[in-house]
Structures are given as C-alpha cells and as structure tokens.
Scaffold this motif. Structure first.
Motif, PDB file in Angstrom:
ATOM      1  N   ASP A  16      -2.499   6.062   4.924  1.00 56.89           N
ATOM      2  CA  ASP A  16      -3.429   4.968   4.632  1.00 56.89           C
ATOM      3  C   ASP A  16      -3.335   4.528   3.177  1.00 56.89           C
ATOM      4  O   ASP A  16      -4.338   4.258   2.511  1.00 56.89           O
ATOM      5  N   SER A  47       0.324  -6.413  -0.146  1.00 60.97           N
ATOM      6  CA  SER A  47       0.394  -5.005   0.255  1.00 60.97           C
ATOM      7  C   SER A  47       1.110  -4.810   1.577  1.00 60.97           C
ATOM      8  O   SER A  47       1.133  -5.693   2.441  1.00 60.97           O
ATOM      9  N   PRO A  95      -3.177  -3.856   7.957  1.00 59.44           N
ATOM     10  CA  PRO A  95      -1.874  -3.344   8.378  1.00 59.44           C
ATOM     11  C   PRO A  95      -1.202  -4.176   9.455  1.00 59.44           C
ATOM     12  O   PRO A  95       0.024  -4.204   9.550  1.00 59.44           O
ATOM     13  N   ASP A  96      -2.006  -4.870  10.286  1.00 61.35           N
ATOM     14  CA  ASP A  96      -1.427  -5.558  11.432  1.00 61.35           C
ATOM     15  C   ASP A  96      -1.115  -7.023  11.180  1.00 61.35           C
ATOM     16  O   ASP A  96      -0.691  -7.740  12.092  1.00 61.35           O
ATOM     17  N   ARG A 130      -1.007   1.935   0.374  1.00 63.47           N
ATOM     18  CA  ARG A 130      -0.400   0.618   0.404  1.00 63.47           C
ATOM     19  C   ARG A 130       0.619   0.458  -0.718  1.00 63.47           C
ATOM     20  O   ARG A 130       0.314   0.741  -1.877  1.00 63.47           O
ATOM     21  N   THR A 171       1.031  -1.544   4.306  1.00 64.22           N
ATOM     22  CA  THR A 171       0.427  -0.239   4.580  1.00 64.22           C
ATOM     23  C   THR A 171       1.498   0.776   4.975  1.00 64.22           C
ATOM     24  O   THR A 171       2.369   0.492   5.799  1.00 64.22           O
TER      25      THR A 171
END
Length: 432
Positions: free
Chosen positions: A184, A178, A398-399, A186, A180
């Motif tokens: 929010d 995924s 996400p990070d 993906r 992001t």
C-alpha cells in the motif's frame, strides 16, 4: 476559500471553456481561458500579460517576485488547449466539468487543466496570505501544446525570450502522479526525460495510368510496402539512464529482480502504465494516415502517408538511419513536426524539493524518475537552457487507468487527487 477548495472549482471552470485544438487553427483557441486565468490572477494583485500569436491563439505569462531575486527563477507552465472530444462517445459531457464518482470529468481533466488549476489556486492562496516564494516564479499558461506548441511555447521562446530571463528550472506536465505498489505504498513518477518527436510525411511517386493495365510502377504499391515495413519493425531495446533508474526502483518496490538483459519482464506488474513505460525502452514508429488516388480505375501518380516516430534521448541518429533503410527506394520523407529528445539527471536541490514535498503529504511516497513516451512544451523551454521536469502531483486510486486518461474517452481526475496536488505544489514552492 483555500487553495484546496479553489483547485476543484478552477478545474471545473477551465474544463467548461472549450479550448479544443484540432491542429489547424480551426478550433476556438485559448483566449477565453487565458482571460479567465488573467482575471483570477488580477484578483490577488498579479499582473499578467496576454500574447496572441495568431487570432484566438493566446498564451499568458506573469512573474511573481521572490524573496531572493539573485537566484535563478523557477518556471511553472501548463497548456490551456485540449485535444478534441466527441460527446457521443463519452459517459458525461466532455465540457461539463461535472463531479461524479469522486472525480471531475471532462476533456483536460488530466491533460492538463488539473495542473493549470493547481498553479492558479496555489498562487492565489499565497498572494492572499502574503507568502512570497523563495525566488522569482514565472507563470506560463500556454496555447497550442497539443499541436506541438507552434503558436504557444515555441512562439514565445522565439519571439519573446526576455519573458524567461533568468529562469534556470521549470516544472510542467507529465509527472508527479502515483502508481500503487505492494505494501500500500505509492511510487510517484517524476519526469526527467522525454522522447523526441518525428511526425513525418511519406511520399511515393509513380506513373499514372489505367487501372485495368499491367502497371509495375505503382506509387500505392511502393508506399504500402514501405508503410508495412515501418509498422512491423521492432527497434532494439536501448536502456537510457532514466529508464534504467526507473526499472531498478520499480523492481525494488515490487520485490522482483531487475534483469538488464530482459527489462521488458519488469513491466508485467505495472498494469496499464506498462504501455507508457514500455514505449520508453526503444524507439518507435507507427503509421497513422494513408492517402492516394481519386478514382478506382485510375492509378495515381502519387501516394502519401503519415507516421508518428518517437526516438529516445541519444538515439536520434540511429532512429533516422533505420527509418531511411526501411523506406526503400522511391519513397521520400519530410517533417510534419520534428523536435528534440530531452534528459536531465535525477539529482539536485529541485529534485530534493519535489521529493520532500511529496513525502510531506504522503509519508509512504517512493519518488522515481521516468521517461515520458510523448512530448511536452519542455522541449521549447529547454532551448533556452532551462532544466525541465514533469511534476504535476496527483495521488491516484490504484484502479484508475491514468495513462488511458490522456486523450482518452471519459477523462477524469479524482477530487482528492486535485486537493493533494495543491498541497504538494504549495510545499514544493516553499522548498524550491
């Protein structure tokens, strides 16, 4: 234990089996890992065969009968080898399989013992509960992918093609992960294409002589100039159907307009993934090794280099014509490794099954096709007429710099991502 519980354990235990592949058969090989997988499959009644192509270089293949044996079989494949890791560079033991910060750490965590663990956990769960797949499933846990598959998939395809009799489609790495995007949501990148590989030796020959003399016929000079031209060359952008489809859908997700005249503009919002996607806009070539001479005051007769070339589907001829023009006179090339580019359409029942399986676990999923800048064992299975995809599903935070995990330091995979992948893969097998 459920597949969700076992997938984490299996990923840890596979990481702890050192299968480092330096590319010259000097590593430990894959036999211990293959025997581990065979034992886990035997526990649930799946008989696997081990194939040793070279001492220690071991692959495993098994076939599970499906409900409708008249249908083409589906191949699930993963490689057991990993690239080497230097422990001193890592925060944690690269072969420790530790869980920390919500992740399983170690070499192979994303490339690709995570998918090996998913396949193994899901198959065991299905066999224990008596859930046969809709069609035959062929499992292949392979040696040597990190060095091109010479002793793994390539060897099996050449020496034992009967193992893949009736297989029409395959899934393996690198896809289903995924990214992001705003809202929010993906995007899940499903690999439908990958660049071709051209690892090449470059050789320049000259006249040997004393380093103190005027010497215009210098092999080092000729080679260095050729390497410089190659390294500085920027190939033109070539939008393949897969890359265009990805960029159009990515722009839609980010709420920006896709500009086919400036597709690189669309990469700015992709973060670290832009490195991988950006490499699929054009052919690439990178010098990686240089070697010449044996003494400072001796002009060598020969100088050599190695380069890593990657070409897009449909652009192989253009790639080599450009390379040969840049080499110039007196520099010759030959292959260390050469294999085809692949591309298939993002359509059909198998694609629909991937999408539905992802949406079943993540209702906000946005599945998209993409082109891999590297290469996988799919290149070998495609030679048997098998339609290949990259689908090793992972829901990622996400990070996390996912593309940086491949062959990188501190490789790790989220525990929740592994469990998500096992659930998606189980759904996918029901739908496929």
């Amino acid at each position: 234990m459920t597949a969700e519980d076992e997938v984490v354990q299996f990923c840890q235990e596979l990481i702890r089996i050192d299968t480092s592949n330096p590319g010259d058969n000097s590593g430990p090989g894959e036999r211990v890992a293959a025997e581990y997988v065979a034992e886990k499959l035997a526990d649930v009644g799946v008989e696997a065969r081990l194939f040793e192509s070279h001492p220690g270089r071991t692959s495993l293949v098994a076939r599970i009968e499906g409900e409708d044996r008249s249908r083409d079989a589906l191949l699930l494949h993963g490689h057991l080898d990993v690239v080497p890791a230097k422990a001193a560079d890592w925060t944690r033991d690269p072969f420790g399989g530790e869980i920390a910060d919500g992740c399983v750490w170690g070499r192979g965590a994303v490339d690709m013992k995570d998918m090996d663990a998913m396949i193994l956990a899901v198959v065991r769960d299905r066999m224990r509960s008596g859930r046969r797949p809709p069609r035959d499933i062929v499992l292949a846990f392979l040696a040597d992918e990190e060095a091109g598959g010479e002793w793994g998939a390539k060897w099996l395809v050449q020496e034992h093609p009967e193992l893949f009799e009736g297989v029409g489609e395959a899934v393996g790495e690198v896809g289903g992960f995924s990214l992001t995007v705003p809202g929010d949501k993906r995007m899940y990148l499903i690999e439908t294409a990958e660049k071709g590989i051209a690892w090449m030796n470059l050789t320049a020959k000259g006249t040997a002589g004393h380093g103190s003399m005027v010497h215009p016929d210098n092999a080092v000079t000729a080679l260095a100039a050729a390497v410089g031209r190659l390294g500085q060359h920027e190939f033109p952008i070539r939008l393949t159907k897969t890359v265009r489809a990805f960029l159009e859908r990515a722009c839609l997700a980010y709420g920006v307009e896709f500009d086919p005249d400036d597709p690189e503009k669309a990469l700015t919002d992709l973060g670290p993934l832009a490195r991988m996607i950006g490499a699929t806009l054009r052919n690439t070539i990178n010098p990686t090794r240089l070697d010449a001479g044996y003494k400072t005051n001796v002009i060598p007769q020969e100088a050599t280099a190695q380069v890593d070339g990657r070409f897009l589907p449909g652009h192989e001829d253009e790639f080599f014509a450009t390379v040969d023009g840049l080499l110039g006179p007196g520099v010759e090339r030959d292959f260390v490794y050469h294999d085809q580019a692949l591309e298939t359409d993002y359509e059909g029942a198998l694609v629909a099954a991937m999408e539905e399986a992802l949406l079943g676990e993540d209702p906000d999923a946005l599945p998209v096709p993409y082109c891999l800048s590297g290469g996988t064992d799919a290149k070998h299975f495609a030679k048997l007429g098998i339609r290949c995809f990259g689908f090793a599903p992972l829901r990622l935070p996400p990070d996390l710099d996912f593309s940086g995990m491949f062959h990188g330091v501190d490789e790790r995979v989220p525990v929740d991502g592994l469990r998500f992948g096992a659930r998606v893969l189980d759904r996918f097998l029901d739908l496929s």
